[in-house]
Motif scaffolding. Sequence first.
Motif, PDB file in Angstrom:
ATOM      1  N   VAL A   1       8.144 -13.051 -22.162  1.00  0.00           N
ATOM      2  CA  VAL A   1       7.302 -13.981 -22.199  1.00  0.00           C
ATOM      3  C   VAL A   1       6.518 -13.727 -20.809  1.00  0.00           C
ATOM      4  N   ILE A   2       7.050 -13.728 -19.844  1.00  0.00           N
ATOM      5  CA  ILE A   2       6.368 -13.545 -18.418  1.00  0.00           C
ATOM      6  C   ILE A   2       5.342 -12.217 -18.574  1.00  0.00           C
ATOM      7  N   GLU A   3       6.022 -11.170 -19.054  1.00  0.00           N
ATOM      8  CA  GLU A   3       5.012  -9.890 -19.139  1.00  0.00           C
ATOM      9  C   GLU A   3       3.960 -10.201 -20.179  1.00  0.00           C
ATOM     10  N   ILE A   4       4.134 -10.942 -21.264  1.00  0.00           N
ATOM     11  CA  ILE A   4       2.989 -10.967 -22.444  1.00  0.00           C
ATOM     12  C   ILE A   4       1.986 -11.940 -21.753  1.00  0.00           C
ATOM     13  N   ARG A   5       2.476 -12.792 -20.968  1.00  0.00           N
ATOM     14  CA  ARG A   5       1.554 -13.944 -20.207  1.00  0.00           C
ATOM     15  C   ARG A   5       0.588 -13.054 -19.305  1.00  0.00           C
ATOM     16  N   SER A   6       1.370 -12.500 -18.486  1.00  0.00           N
ATOM     17  CA  SER A   6       0.822 -11.542 -17.248  1.00  0.00           C
ATOM     18  C   SER A   6      -0.346 -10.564 -17.905  1.00  0.00           C
ATOM     19  N   PHE A   7       0.071  -9.989 -18.946  1.00  0.00           N
ATOM     20  CA  PHE A   7      -0.780  -8.941 -19.553  1.00  0.00           C
ATOM     21  C   PHE A   7      -2.237  -9.349 -20.242  1.00  0.00           C
ATOM     22  N   ILE A   8      -1.936 -10.621 -20.717  1.00  0.00           N
ATOM     23  CA  ILE A   8      -2.910 -11.401 -21.518  1.00  0.00           C
ATOM     24  C   ILE A   8      -3.815 -11.873 -20.097  1.00  0.00           C
ATOM     25  N   ALA A   9      -3.199 -12.432 -19.283  1.00  0.00           N
ATOM     26  CA  ALA A   9      -4.164 -12.891 -18.007  1.00  0.00           C
ATOM     27  C   ALA A   9      -5.055 -11.534 -17.538  1.00  0.00           C
ATOM     28  N   ALA A  10      -4.084 -10.604 -17.377  1.00  0.00           N
ATOM     29  CA  ALA A  10      -5.091  -9.317 -16.743  1.00  0.00           C
ATOM     30  C   ALA A  10      -6.232  -8.740 -17.826  1.00  0.00           C
ATOM     31  N   LEU A  11      -5.874  -8.977 -19.070  1.00  0.00           N
ATOM     32  CA  LEU A  11      -6.641  -8.479 -20.046  1.00  0.00           C
ATOM     33  C   LEU A  11      -7.840  -9.078 -20.087  1.00  0.00           C
ATOM     34  N   ILE A  12      -7.975 -10.704 -19.842  1.00  0.00           N
ATOM     35  CA  ILE A  12      -8.990 -11.502 -19.809  1.00  0.00           C
ATOM     36  C   ILE A  12      -9.864 -11.407 -18.432  1.00  0.00           C
ATOM     37  N   ALA A  13      -9.137 -11.180 -17.305  1.00  0.00           N
ATOM     38  CA  ALA A  13      -9.842 -10.966 -16.109  1.00  0.00           C
ATOM     39  C   ALA A  13     -10.754  -9.608 -16.196  1.00  0.00           C
ATOM     40  N   VAL A  14      -9.872  -8.466 -16.842  1.00  0.00           N
ATOM     41  CA  VAL A  14     -10.548  -7.236 -16.659  1.00  0.00           C
ATOM     42  C   VAL A  14     -11.819  -7.429 -17.970  1.00  0.00           C
ATOM     43  N   SER A  15     -11.633  -8.317 -18.779  1.00  0.00           N
ATOM     44  CA  SER A  15     -12.785  -8.268 -19.793  1.00  0.00           C
ATOM     45  C   SER A  15     -13.992  -8.986 -19.084  1.00  0.00           C
ATOM     46  N   ILE A  16     -13.807  -9.981 -18.495  1.00  0.00           N
ATOM     47  CA  ILE A  16     -14.722 -10.887 -17.747  1.00  0.00           C
ATOM     48  C   ILE A  16     -15.440  -9.833 -16.808  1.00  0.00           C
ATOM     49  N   ALA A  17     -14.589  -9.022 -15.998  1.00  0.00           N
ATOM     50  CA  ALA A  17     -15.426  -8.322 -15.137  1.00  0.00           C
ATOM     51  C   ALA A  17     -16.019  -7.137 -15.766  1.00  0.00           C
ATOM     52  N   PHE A  18     -15.565  -6.724 -16.879  1.00  0.00           N
ATOM     53  CA  PHE A  18     -16.560  -5.706 -17.621  1.00  0.00           C
ATOM     54  C   PHE A  18     -17.659  -6.140 -17.934  1.00  0.00           C
ATOM     55  N   THR A  19     -17.480  -7.362 -18.755  1.00  0.00           N
ATOM     56  CA  THR A  19     -18.829  -8.228 -19.135  1.00  0.00           C
ATOM     57  C   THR A  19     -19.638  -8.366 -18.111  1.00  0.00           C
ATOM     58  N   TYR A  20     -19.487  -8.573 -17.003  1.00  0.00           N
ATOM     59  CA  TYR A  20     -20.221  -9.112 -15.851  1.00  0.00           C
ATOM     60  C   TYR A  20     -20.738  -7.493 -15.243  1.00  0.00           C
ATOM     61  N   LEU A  21     -20.125  -6.516 -15.370  1.00  0.00           N
ATOM     62  CA  LEU A  21     -20.668  -5.269 -15.094  1.00  0.00           C
ATOM     63  C   LEU A  21     -21.726  -4.700 -16.106  1.00  0.00           C
ATOM     64  N   MET A  22     -21.585  -5.222 -17.548  1.00  0.00           N
ATOM     65  CA  MET A  22     -22.393  -4.531 -18.324  1.00  0.00           C
ATOM     66  C   MET A  22     -23.857  -5.717 -18.794  1.00  0.00           C
ATOM     67  N   LEU A  23     -23.748  -6.982 -18.013  1.00  0.00           N
ATOM     68  CA  LEU A  23     -24.687  -7.860 -18.092  1.00  0.00           C
ATOM     69  C   LEU A  23     -26.056  -7.422 -17.860  1.00  0.00           C
ATOM     70  N   PRO A  24     -26.428  -6.555 -16.536  1.00  0.00           N
ATOM     71  CA  PRO A  24     -27.714  -6.043 -16.533  1.00  0.00           C
ATOM     72  C   PRO A  24     -28.097  -5.203 -17.729  1.00  0.00           C
ATOM     73  N   PHE A  25     -27.403  -4.881 -18.302  1.00  0.00           N
ATOM     74  CA  PHE A  25     -27.890  -3.784 -19.441  1.00  0.00           C
ATOM     75  C   PHE A  25     -27.560  -4.531 -20.991  1.00  0.00           C
ATOM     76  N   PHE A  26     -27.764  -5.927 -21.222  1.00  0.00           N
ATOM     77  CA  PHE A  26     -27.489  -6.606 -22.143  1.00  0.00           C
ATOM     78  C   PHE A  26     -28.481  -6.083 -23.258  1.00  0.00           C
ATOM     79  N   SER A  27     -29.828  -6.347 -22.841  1.00  0.00           N
ATOM     80  CA  SER A  27     -31.012  -5.956 -23.811  1.00  0.00           C
ATOM     81  C   SER A  27     -30.867  -4.825 -24.169  1.00  0.00           C
ATOM     82  N   VAL A  28     -30.654  -3.712 -23.320  1.00  0.00           N
ATOM     83  CA  VAL A  28     -30.546  -2.290 -23.704  1.00  0.00           C
ATOM     84  C   VAL A  28     -29.361  -2.057 -24.967  1.00  0.00           C
ATOM     85  N   ILE A  29     -28.195  -2.765 -24.604  1.00  0.00           N
ATOM     86  CA  ILE A  29     -27.188  -2.648 -25.328  1.00  0.00           C
ATOM     87  C   ILE A  29     -27.465  -3.283 -26.840  1.00  0.00           C
TER      88      ILE A  29
END
Length: 378
Positions: A13-41
Amino acid sequence: MPKPNREPDMQKVIEIRSFIAALIAVSIAFTYLMLPFFSVILWACIIALLFHPLHAKLLDRYPRHENIAALVTLLACVLIAVTPALFLASSFIKQGTAIYQQLESGQLKPALWIDQIRQAFPVIDELLRTLGFDVAEVKQQLGSLSVEAGKVMASNALLIGQNTLGWLVSLGLMLYLTFFMLRDGARLIPILIRALPLGDERERLLMQKFAEVTRATIKGSLVVAMAQGSLGGLIFWLLDLPGPVLWGVVMTVLSLIPVVGASLIWLPVGLYLLATGNTSDGIILIAFGAIVIGLVDNILRPILVGRDTKLPDYLVLLSTLGGFTMFGMTGFVLGPLIAVLFITFWEIFSREFNVILDGDAMHDDKSADDRDVSSPPL
């Protein structure tokens, strides 16, 4: 009896929750990284979606040449859409710069135009007084608004010209992404369906709605707006009015807004022509705007869009205006798209939730019937 060892389950359970938390954090960081290219994409996805039928036909004919099929489709996109847009942008910048310089030098005086319209149409003053408006204050506000609108429009044209390099870089990125969207789009959709946790059937329905609304918005809004703007620019050119390309582009943008659209340009100009004694030109412009430009929407939109994906007119107006406010020019696509996705999500929820409720109600009714049958009479 020995107690069961729950440490492995807790560790999992701890592993799954940790992985989901890391997945959400990385997804938010990636979205923020791609935000300047939102219109292009976004526009790369839209163009790939619009030109997908051509790409599919080329693949059917040449199934082993995916890169060539995508490249040919991209070249067709450049010839059909990008090249005319570059020509219009160049003319828009030139005429916008000229108007900006005339406003700065005082050669153009919008307040004088308003006075001429008031003198030619006294009913406007009477109507304003009847409604309780101060005519002098309205004149001052309209004059200031006209000057500010002209300066903003012209200064934006200058800004576009100054940022040509950045605009060309964005265009190159968009075309580059469009190539890969065309080539790999069919393989990306199943991956998205498998990765998203909304349920495969719901995800397919949402993607189908996304494709339908995007095509409908582009064909039903952009194509109609381009037709109205082109007709408006044509009549300005035939009547020898200044800046036909500039005002045609402005009418194209305004035509994206339902209800009012291009009439915000051709109607005041027609009234001004009537007020200054150019009666024939004023009548021609107003008649052409009302009959030809005004009816384009009613004729072309049902043909290009159809009735299945059309939003109610009031929702189209509100979602388009809200989209412009939040996202700028891309809002004319994002606004209706968000509105349709909102409706689709609630339809899915209502349908599935009601099914559950109906099933529970049927189960309760059946249980009640069973109790009635099995219970002995009193």
